[in-house]
Write a protein that holds these residues in place. Structure first.
Motif, PDB file in Angstrom:
ATOM      1  N   TYR A  19       6.178   0.332   7.183  1.00  0.00           N
ATOM      2  CA  TYR A  19       5.321   1.504   7.021  1.00  0.00           C
ATOM      3  C   TYR A  19       6.029   2.781   7.473  1.00  0.00           C
ATOM      4  O   TYR A  19       5.992   3.800   6.778  1.00  0.00           O
ATOM      5  N   LEU A  20       6.670   2.720   8.643  1.00  0.00           N
ATOM      6  CA  LEU A  20       7.332   3.916   9.157  1.00  0.00           C
ATOM      7  C   LEU A  20       8.493   4.343   8.268  1.00  0.00           C
ATOM      8  O   LEU A  20       8.696   5.533   8.029  1.00  0.00           O
ATOM      9  N   LEU A  21       9.267   3.374   7.773  1.00  0.00           N
ATOM     10  CA  LEU A  21      10.389   3.728   6.914  1.00  0.00           C
ATOM     11  C   LEU A  21       9.889   4.388   5.627  1.00  0.00           C
ATOM     12  O   LEU A  21      10.446   5.403   5.191  1.00  0.00           O
ATOM     13  N   ALA A  22       8.838   3.819   5.028  1.00  0.00           N
ATOM     14  CA  ALA A  22       8.280   4.420   3.821  1.00  0.00           C
ATOM     15  C   ALA A  22       7.740   5.817   4.114  1.00  0.00           C
ATOM     16  O   ALA A  22       7.927   6.753   3.321  1.00  0.00           O
ATOM     17  N   PHE A  23       7.085   5.970   5.264  1.00  0.00           N
ATOM     18  CA  PHE A  23       6.528   7.274   5.651  1.00  0.00           C
ATOM     19  C   PHE A  23       7.634   8.298   5.887  1.00  0.00           C
ATOM     20  O   PHE A  23       7.546   9.444   5.415  1.00  0.00           O
ATOM     21  N   LEU A  24       8.686   7.913   6.592  1.00  0.00           N
ATOM     22  CA  LEU A  24       9.774   8.839   6.891  1.00  0.00           C
ATOM     23  C   LEU A  24      10.538   9.233   5.635  1.00  0.00           C
ATOM     24  O   LEU A  24      10.963  10.383   5.496  1.00  0.00           O
ATOM     25  N   VAL A  25      10.718   8.293   4.721  1.00  0.00           N
ATOM     26  CA  VAL A  25      11.375   8.625   3.451  1.00  0.00           C
ATOM     27  C   VAL A  25      10.565   9.686   2.711  1.00  0.00           C
ATOM     28  O   VAL A  25      11.128  10.647   2.164  1.00  0.00           O
ATOM     29  N   SER A  59       0.790  -1.232   0.000  1.00  0.00           N
ATOM     30  CA  SER A  59       0.000   0.000   0.000  1.00  0.00           C
ATOM     31  C   SER A  59       0.817   1.275   0.000  1.00  0.00           C
ATOM     32  O   SER A  59       0.282   2.345  -0.312  1.00  0.00           O
ATOM     33  N   THR A  60       2.106   1.225   0.347  1.00  0.00           N
ATOM     34  CA  THR A  60       2.870   2.448   0.577  1.00  0.00           C
ATOM     35  C   THR A  60       3.286   3.115  -0.725  1.00  0.00           C
ATOM     36  O   THR A  60       3.497   2.456  -1.747  1.00  0.00           O
ATOM     37  N   LYS A  61       3.423   4.448  -0.694  1.00  0.00           N
ATOM     38  CA  LYS A  61       3.867   5.200  -1.871  1.00  0.00           C
ATOM     39  C   LYS A  61       5.339   4.902  -2.167  1.00  0.00           C
ATOM     40  O   LYS A  61       5.695   4.609  -3.308  1.00  0.00           O
ATOM     41  N   VAL A  62       6.189   5.045  -1.162  1.00  0.00           N
ATOM     42  CA  VAL A  62       7.564   4.568  -1.295  1.00  0.00           C
ATOM     43  C   VAL A  62       7.489   3.066  -1.090  1.00  0.00           C
ATOM     44  O   VAL A  62       7.435   2.579   0.030  1.00  0.00           O
ATOM     45  N   ASN A  63       7.466   2.332  -2.186  1.00  0.00           N
ATOM     46  CA  ASN A  63       7.097   0.926  -2.129  1.00  0.00           C
ATOM     47  C   ASN A  63       8.315   0.047  -2.353  1.00  0.00           C
ATOM     48  O   ASN A  63       8.903   0.032  -3.441  1.00  0.00           O
ATOM     49  N   PHE A  64       8.689  -0.695  -1.325  1.00  0.00           N
ATOM     50  CA  PHE A  64       9.895  -1.528  -1.399  1.00  0.00           C
ATOM     51  C   PHE A  64       9.674  -2.749  -2.296  1.00  0.00           C
ATOM     52  O   PHE A  64      10.600  -3.215  -2.951  1.00  0.00           O
ATOM     53  N   ILE A  65       8.456  -3.257  -2.327  1.00  0.00           N
ATOM     54  CA  ILE A  65       8.156  -4.347  -3.266  1.00  0.00           C
ATOM     55  C   ILE A  65       8.249  -3.827  -4.695  1.00  0.00           C
ATOM     56  O   ILE A  65       8.780  -4.494  -5.587  1.00  0.00           O
ATOM     57  N   GLY A  66       7.753  -2.620  -4.922  1.00  0.00           N
ATOM     58  CA  GLY A  66       7.838  -2.018  -6.245  1.00  0.00           C
ATOM     59  C   GLY A  66       9.274  -1.787  -6.680  1.00  0.00           C
ATOM     60  O   GLY A  66       9.614  -1.956  -7.861  1.00  0.00           O
ATOM     61  N   TYR A  85      13.168  17.967   2.033  1.00  0.00           N
ATOM     62  CA  TYR A  85      14.414  18.274   1.318  1.00  0.00           C
ATOM     63  C   TYR A  85      14.124  19.005   0.014  1.00  0.00           C
ATOM     64  O   TYR A  85      14.805  19.977  -0.332  1.00  0.00           O
ATOM     65  N   ASN A  86      13.126  18.545  -0.709  1.00  0.00           N
ATOM     66  CA  ASN A  86      12.801  19.153  -1.998  1.00  0.00           C
ATOM     67  C   ASN A  86      12.034  20.464  -1.866  1.00  0.00           C
ATOM     68  O   ASN A  86      12.222  21.384  -2.662  1.00  0.00           O
ATOM     69  N   SER A  87      11.173  20.543  -0.845  1.00  0.00           N
ATOM     70  CA  SER A  87      10.248  21.673  -0.762  1.00  0.00           C
ATOM     71  C   SER A  87      10.533  22.635   0.368  1.00  0.00           C
ATOM     72  O   SER A  87       9.940  23.727   0.409  1.00  0.00           O
ATOM     73  N   ALA A  88      11.394  22.242   1.322  1.00  0.00           N
ATOM     74  CA  ALA A  88      11.718  23.089   2.475  1.00  0.00           C
ATOM     75  C   ALA A  88      10.429  23.542   3.164  1.00  0.00           C
ATOM     76  O   ALA A  88       9.608  22.724   3.538  1.00  0.00           O
ATOM     77  N   LEU A  89      10.239  24.843   3.306  1.00  0.00           N
ATOM     78  CA  LEU A  89       9.044  25.376   3.949  1.00  0.00           C
ATOM     79  C   LEU A  89       7.907  25.620   2.968  1.00  0.00           C
ATOM     80  O   LEU A  89       6.901  26.232   3.303  1.00  0.00           O
ATOM     81  N   GLY A  90       8.085  25.133   1.770  1.00  0.00           N
ATOM     82  CA  GLY A  90       7.048  25.298   0.744  1.00  0.00           C
ATOM     83  C   GLY A  90       7.614  25.925  -0.517  1.00  0.00           C
ATOM     84  O   GLY A  90       8.515  26.774  -0.459  1.00  0.00           O
ATOM     85  N   LEU A  91       7.104  25.507  -1.654  1.00  0.00           N
ATOM     86  CA  LEU A  91       7.526  26.045  -2.938  1.00  0.00           C
ATOM     87  C   LEU A  91       6.470  27.011  -3.460  1.00  0.00           C
ATOM     88  O   LEU A  91       5.269  26.745  -3.343  1.00  0.00           O
ATOM     89  N   PRO A  92       6.884  28.142  -4.026  1.00  0.00           N
ATOM     90  CA  PRO A  92       5.905  29.076  -4.605  1.00  0.00           C
ATOM     91  C   PRO A  92       5.284  28.483  -5.860  1.00  0.00           C
ATOM     92  O   PRO A  92       5.958  27.847  -6.679  1.00  0.00           O
ATOM     93  N   ALA A  93       3.998  28.672  -5.998  1.00  0.00           N
ATOM     94  CA  ALA A  93       3.281  28.137  -7.155  1.00  0.00           C
ATOM     95  C   ALA A  93       2.221  29.121  -7.594  1.00  0.00           C
ATOM     96  O   ALA A  93       1.722  29.932  -6.798  1.00  0.00           O
ATOM     97  N   SER A  94       1.884  29.042  -8.870  1.00  0.00           N
ATOM     98  CA  SER A  94       0.855  29.905  -9.449  1.00  0.00           C
ATOM     99  C   SER A  94      -0.266  29.030  -9.982  1.00  0.00           C
ATOM    100  O   SER A  94      -0.032  28.117 -10.776  1.00  0.00           O
TER     101      SER A  94
END
Length: 617
Positions: free
Chosen positions: A294-300, A170-177, A307-316
């Motif tokens: 589950y926790l490892l996938a969630f923490l990743v 079920s996880t988005k970061v999927n180790f089986i995948g 890391y990618n978005s910091a405090l948020g990315l500006p968007a229009s």
């Protein structure tokens, strides 16, 4: 009487010691109840570990296939095409047939998962049922043999054995995948069915205890004094909710509500299942890997998002009109996110977006297909910096809320967190195939552009490769089905750029006065469209191409297009497709027919690759 949560003193495992003498039983009966598959004190090894071994073996087999196919793909990309498919090519085509082939029940509007998924689910079902029903007896012939009925005991351990894999699917970061080369959304079918099988075995585990307690007149007293009963029933209630509310016709219609209640019910279920197991034998050992996965996938996900978005990315956020009169007839929105160089993606991937300043919606993320290529890709340098564009239809929930933000204004500034990217086309780059076909189908609804947001960046990436002279592909064709002429007007510049570099573009507009049935099958067509009919191809200037470009009316004959594509090319052919269920049904089964021809050794092309994207989440 106060309820007890756990048997005290709490331990990690319960004892495996049993009485050496049992009143009323013969030596043969004692030996019988202590035999393998019947011994209550080793039932966790016999059934729980056997279930784990089955799932691990299945994943290992898919891992081996994934490695073989990747090595084959790398090998074939560096060797010249042979005149006929090799043995490995034919075996690959046979496997890909199961991935492409699909079934449907037209009267109910139901489309099955691919045949490969059905085989996997059927294998799970046969294994679980054989393990539950394979050993006799189901009930002890004498009460002295034990208070836990064999069929109930084994079913409980099979349920616990399924649990870690049900969560892992079920996880988005999927180790089986990651092991099998499959994106997380394609594994959801196994998450839902493993949860269903776990529910079935949970019922088989529950009912015998209730029936026997009622039969012996002990139900009321047992309910008051035995924590196993009430914790088991409390766990079964949210499990029932989780299974029945996850069926497609409910999940898809009420997805926003489903998602929030799903997590809440899952938490209640896991807590009370943990209490129900009550450190019986090694039952808690199955919770630790489940929690770790589950926790490892969630923490990743969390760390990558921060890391990618910091405090948020500006968007229009802006409304994307598609009609000539300037009205927003198709109710589309475009979200442009300014991304730093560390945010990287490839064409065909999707991201989950969390809108920070959108009230209660900030607590949930939402999936969107990326509709742009990285800015650096235009110069041949895929450094991932620039603008990440998302184009999506206004339907309900979050999209309706976003539409309200830009109503009556040209644009609205928002801040977002981006989780991802995920998915994409596995294996080698599409440009390394001899021929590429991109197929995008609209449903006749306001979401015509949803399918294009997947195929368009793939097309523009191939255009970029052609302009930089790095494209190995000899033939590229883009087939688009849309509702109206206006709904493709916004693609004019991109299609013109594709035509300018020599690609074949076929745009098919369905007439508004035809039947609302959106099926694309051959029996719905008034005529067969040759693969070359209505194709617009030119090497002139962009302005000249724009003037000459004009969509054709009518639905394309997808099976004919795909069959001719496989017959016209002797090397490798790649197809990437996205559209409504009926559209994908035709694409999948046409590809499956071609895979059978390759497997039989009669196919003209020796390598046919299909990648599909879900039209709806």
């Amino acid at each position: 009487m106060a309820r007890t949560w756990l048997t005290v003193p709490v331990q990690w495992h319960s004892s495996r010691e049993f009485s050496s003498h049992m009143d009323g039983l013969t030596d043969e009966e004692v030996a019988f109840i202590h035999s393998k598959w019947r011994n209550w004190y080793s039932v966790d090894w016999d059934y729980g570990q056997t279930t784990v071994a089955f799932f691990c073996a299945g994943i290992a087999w898919l891992l081996v296939l994934n490695v073989i196919f990747r090595l084959r793909s790398r090998f074939t990309s560096t060797t010249p095409s042979s005149s006929s498919p090799s043995i490995l090519d034919r075996l690959t085509a046979a496997c890909r047939y199961t991935v492409a082939s699909q079934f449907r029940l037209k009267a109910f509007g139901w489309y099955s998962p691919p045949l490969a998924a059905l085989i996997g689910v059927a294998g799970m079902f046969i294994f679980v049922m054989a393990l539950v029903l394979g050993t006799r007896p189901y009930y002890w012939p004498k009460d002295a043999m034990g208070h836990s009925m064999p069929i109930a005991t084994r079913s409980g351990w099979i349920s616990i054995g399924i649990m870690p894999f049900m969560i892992a699917f079920s996880t988005k970061v999927n180790f089986i995948g990651l092991l099998t080369g499959t994106s997380h959304e394609k594994l959801q079918v196994f998450h839902r069915w493993s949860a269903t099988f776990m529910y079935i075995t949970s019922l088989v585990h529950t009912f015998p205890f209730i029936v026997m307690s009622i039969r012996h007149g002990e139900m009321v007293e047992t309910w008051k004094t035995d924590n196993f009963y009430w914790t088991g029933v409390v766990a079964l209630v949210p499990q029932t909710w989780l299974v029945f509310m996850s069926w497609g016709f409910i999940r898809n219609r009420y997805y926003e509500t489903f998602k929030k209640l799903h997590f809440a019910a899952a938490l209640v279920f896991m807590v009370f299942l943990f209490l129900h197991c009550d450190w019986t034998l090694t039952s808690w050992d199955y919770f630790w890997p489940t929690l770790a996965l589950y926790l490892l996938a969630f923490l990743v996900r969390i760390f990558r998002t921060l890391y990618n978005s910091a405090l948020g990315l500006p968007a229009s956020l802006e409304s994307s009109t598609s009609s000539k009169d300037g009205t927003d007839s198709d109710s589309m929105l475009k979200l442009t996110i300014q991304t730093p160089p560390r945010v990287k993606w490839t064409p065909g991937q999707h991201v989950f977006v969390r809108f920070i300043n959108l009230g209660v919606h900030a607590f949930s993320s939402h999936p969107f297909t990326v509709a742009s290529i990285p800015r650096g890709s235009e110069a041949g340098n895929n450094n991932g910096d620039g603008q990440l564009e998302l184009v999506f239809a206004v339907q309900g929930g979050i999209t309706k809320k976003l539409a309200g933000l830009v109503k009556g204004r040209p644009a609205k500034s928002v801040r977002v967190w981006v989780d991802g990217p995920y998915g994409g086309i596995p294996g080698k780059n599409l440009g390394e195939y001899d021929s590429v076909y991109l197929l995008a189908g609209g449903s006749g609804e306001p979401s015509d552009r949803v399918c294009v947001s997947f195929t368009l960046p793939l097309l523009m990436d191939l255009v970029r490769q052609a302009r930089s002279s790095s494209l190995k592909c000899k033939h590229v064709q883009f087939v688009l089905v849309a509702r109206t002429h206006d709904s493709v007007a916004w693609l004019e510049d991109q299609l013109a750029a594709a035509i300018e570099v020599g690609f074949v573009v076929s745009v098919h507009v369905t007439r508004e006065n035809v039947s609302t049935d959106d099926h694309y099958a051959t029996d719905k067509l008034k005529k067969e469209n040759d693969v070359s009919e209505n194709d617009q191809s030119s090497n002139g200037s962009v302005d000249q191409v724009k003037e000459s470009f004009g969509p054709s009316v009518g639905r394309p004959n997808l099976p004919v297009i795909i069959q001719k594509a496989c017959q016209a090319h002797s090397g490798s052919v790649a197809l990437a497709a996205c559209g409504p269920d009926s559209f994908m049904y035709d694409v999948r089964n046409a590809v499956a027919d071609c895979q059978i021809a390759i497997a039989d050794g009669y196919g003209q092309c020796k390598d046919l690759f299909l990648h599909t994207e879900n039209y709806s989440w």
